[in-house]
Design a protein around this motif. Sequence first.
Motif, PDB file in Angstrom:
ATOM      1  N   THR A 159       0.846  -1.202   0.000  1.00 40.45           N
ATOM      2  CA  THR A 159       0.000   0.000   0.000  1.00 40.45           C
ATOM      3  C   THR A 159       0.875   1.243   0.000  1.00 40.45           C
ATOM      4  O   THR A 159       1.808   1.350   0.798  1.00 40.45           O
ATOM      5  CB  THR A 159      -0.927   0.031   1.229  1.00 40.45           C
ATOM      6  N   LEU A 201       0.869   5.495   0.196  1.00 38.77           N
ATOM      7  CA  LEU A 201       0.207   6.776   0.418  1.00 38.77           C
ATOM      8  C   LEU A 201       0.896   7.794  -0.485  1.00 38.77           C
ATOM      9  O   LEU A 201       2.102   7.999  -0.383  1.00 38.77           O
ATOM     10  CB  LEU A 201       0.327   7.200   1.886  1.00 38.77           C
ATOM     11  N   LYS A 241      -1.599  -0.968  -3.877  1.00 37.36           N
ATOM     12  CA  LYS A 241      -2.832  -0.196  -3.702  1.00 37.36           C
ATOM     13  C   LYS A 241      -2.491   1.242  -3.349  1.00 37.36           C
ATOM     14  O   LYS A 241      -1.523   1.488  -2.625  1.00 37.36           O
ATOM     15  CB  LYS A 241      -3.693  -0.813  -2.601  1.00 37.36           C
ATOM     16  N   LEU A 255      -3.498   5.093  -1.792  1.00 43.78           N
ATOM     17  CA  LEU A 255      -4.256   5.848  -0.799  1.00 43.78           C
ATOM     18  C   LEU A 255      -3.849   7.299  -0.982  1.00 43.78           C
ATOM     19  O   LEU A 255      -2.657   7.602  -1.094  1.00 43.78           O
ATOM     20  CB  LEU A 255      -3.859   5.346   0.601  1.00 43.78           C
ATOM     21  N   SER A 256      -4.820   8.214  -1.066  1.00 43.20           N
ATOM     22  CA  SER A 256      -4.422   9.580  -1.370  1.00 43.20           C
ATOM     23  C   SER A 256      -5.453  10.615  -0.927  1.00 43.20           C
ATOM     24  O   SER A 256      -6.507  10.272  -0.386  1.00 43.20           O
ATOM     25  CB  SER A 256      -4.156   9.721  -2.871  1.00 43.20           C
ATOM     26  N   GLN A 272      -5.352  12.366  -5.450  1.00 50.60           N
ATOM     27  CA  GLN A 272      -6.305  11.276  -5.646  1.00 50.60           C
ATOM     28  C   GLN A 272      -6.981  11.396  -7.018  1.00 50.60           C
ATOM     29  O   GLN A 272      -7.081  10.414  -7.764  1.00 50.60           O
ATOM     30  CB  GLN A 272      -7.360  11.304  -4.542  1.00 50.60           C
ATOM     31  N   CYS A 331      -8.116   4.280  -6.305  1.00 48.91           N
ATOM     32  CA  CYS A 331      -7.424   5.011  -5.234  1.00 48.91           C
ATOM     33  C   CYS A 331      -8.374   5.221  -4.065  1.00 48.91           C
ATOM     34  O   CYS A 331      -9.430   5.837  -4.220  1.00 48.91           O
ATOM     35  CB  CYS A 331      -6.919   6.355  -5.759  1.00 48.91           C
ATOM     36  N   GLN A 332      -7.995   4.700  -2.916  1.00 49.98           N
ATOM     37  CA  GLN A 332      -8.799   4.895  -1.712  1.00 49.98           C
ATOM     38  C   GLN A 332      -8.510   6.281  -1.142  1.00 49.98           C
ATOM     39  O   GLN A 332      -7.363   6.735  -1.142  1.00 49.98           O
ATOM     40  CB  GLN A 332      -8.458   3.824  -0.672  1.00 49.98           C
ATOM     41  N   THR A 333      -9.531   6.949  -0.663  1.00 52.22           N
ATOM     42  CA  THR A 333      -9.332   8.274  -0.085  1.00 52.22           C
ATOM     43  C   THR A 333      -8.860   8.164   1.362  1.00 52.22           C
ATOM     44  O   THR A 333      -9.273   7.261   2.093  1.00 52.22           O
ATOM     45  CB  THR A 333     -10.626   9.106  -0.116  1.00 52.22           C
ATOM     46  N   VAL A 334      -8.000   9.089   1.756  1.00 51.23           N
ATOM     47  CA  VAL A 334      -7.576   9.166   3.157  1.00 51.23           C
ATOM     48  C   VAL A 334      -8.799   9.357   4.053  1.00 51.23           C
ATOM     49  O   VAL A 334      -8.892   8.771   5.138  1.00 51.23           O
ATOM     50  CB  VAL A 334      -6.553  10.317   3.348  1.00 51.23           C
ATOM     51  N   VAL A 375     -10.464   6.319   5.304  1.00 51.65           N
ATOM     52  CA  VAL A 375      -9.720   5.624   6.362  1.00 51.65           C
ATOM     53  C   VAL A 375      -9.907   6.342   7.700  1.00 51.65           C
ATOM     54  O   VAL A 375     -10.182   5.715   8.722  1.00 51.65           O
ATOM     55  CB  VAL A 375      -8.218   5.528   6.013  1.00 51.65           C
ATOM     56  N   THR A 398      -4.073  14.680   6.473  1.00 54.16           N
ATOM     57  CA  THR A 398      -3.482  13.365   6.788  1.00 54.16           C
ATOM     58  C   THR A 398      -3.122  13.211   8.263  1.00 54.16           C
ATOM     59  O   THR A 398      -2.747  12.116   8.689  1.00 54.16           O
ATOM     60  CB  THR A 398      -2.200  13.146   5.962  1.00 54.16           C
TER      61      THR A 398
END
Length: 199
Positions: free
Chosen positions: A9, A11, A33, A35-36, A41, A51-54, A57, A70
């Motif tokens: 993963t 970032l 993967k 994360l951004s 993003q 792209c998973q969003t911060v 999370v 972040t």
Amino acid sequence: MAGTKQIKTALVSVFHKDGLDELLAKLNAEGVKFLSTGGTQKFIESLGYECQTVESVTTYPSILGGRVKTLHPKIFGGILARRDNEGDKEQMKEYEIPEIDLVIVDLYPFEQTVADAASSEQDIIEKIDIGGISLIRAAAKNFADVVIVPSKAQYGELLDILNKQGAETTREQRRDFACKAFGVSSHYDTAINGWFLKS
């Protein structure tokens, strides 16, 4: 290879997007993967990558005009957690903290803003990076487990490693990235200090 770690993963949160696409393409091909946040993003997704969003999370939006994005235990826990420490592993599970193996980040253009005669004091202050510098320090501190790419100057270096080794790095390679990262943070803070002394 000694101390080899797999990158699963990444970032990615950068001000300058130029030169990033080739690196992202290779990481994506290796199954990493993403994360951004915000603009990065959108850039990653524009290239056709998931792209998973911060925010998904942390469950917090970007707040205070983007000053806080972040800065959250789920992000910094994912970077700073020691992968061979049972207590850390238990807490990551308890608090649903994802492992982050690679951090690609750069800093707001503080020196360029200072050099621009049209910049006001507030313009300059807003270019004092907080999240970026914190991500750099956290990832560099935990180089035993995490790769830190602190500026676009290191994109090519990581790409060379990926092309030769796949999404794996040695401890020595991660330590070298960490050394460069502390150089970046030191230069940045020196520039800020210099501006305060002169202004």
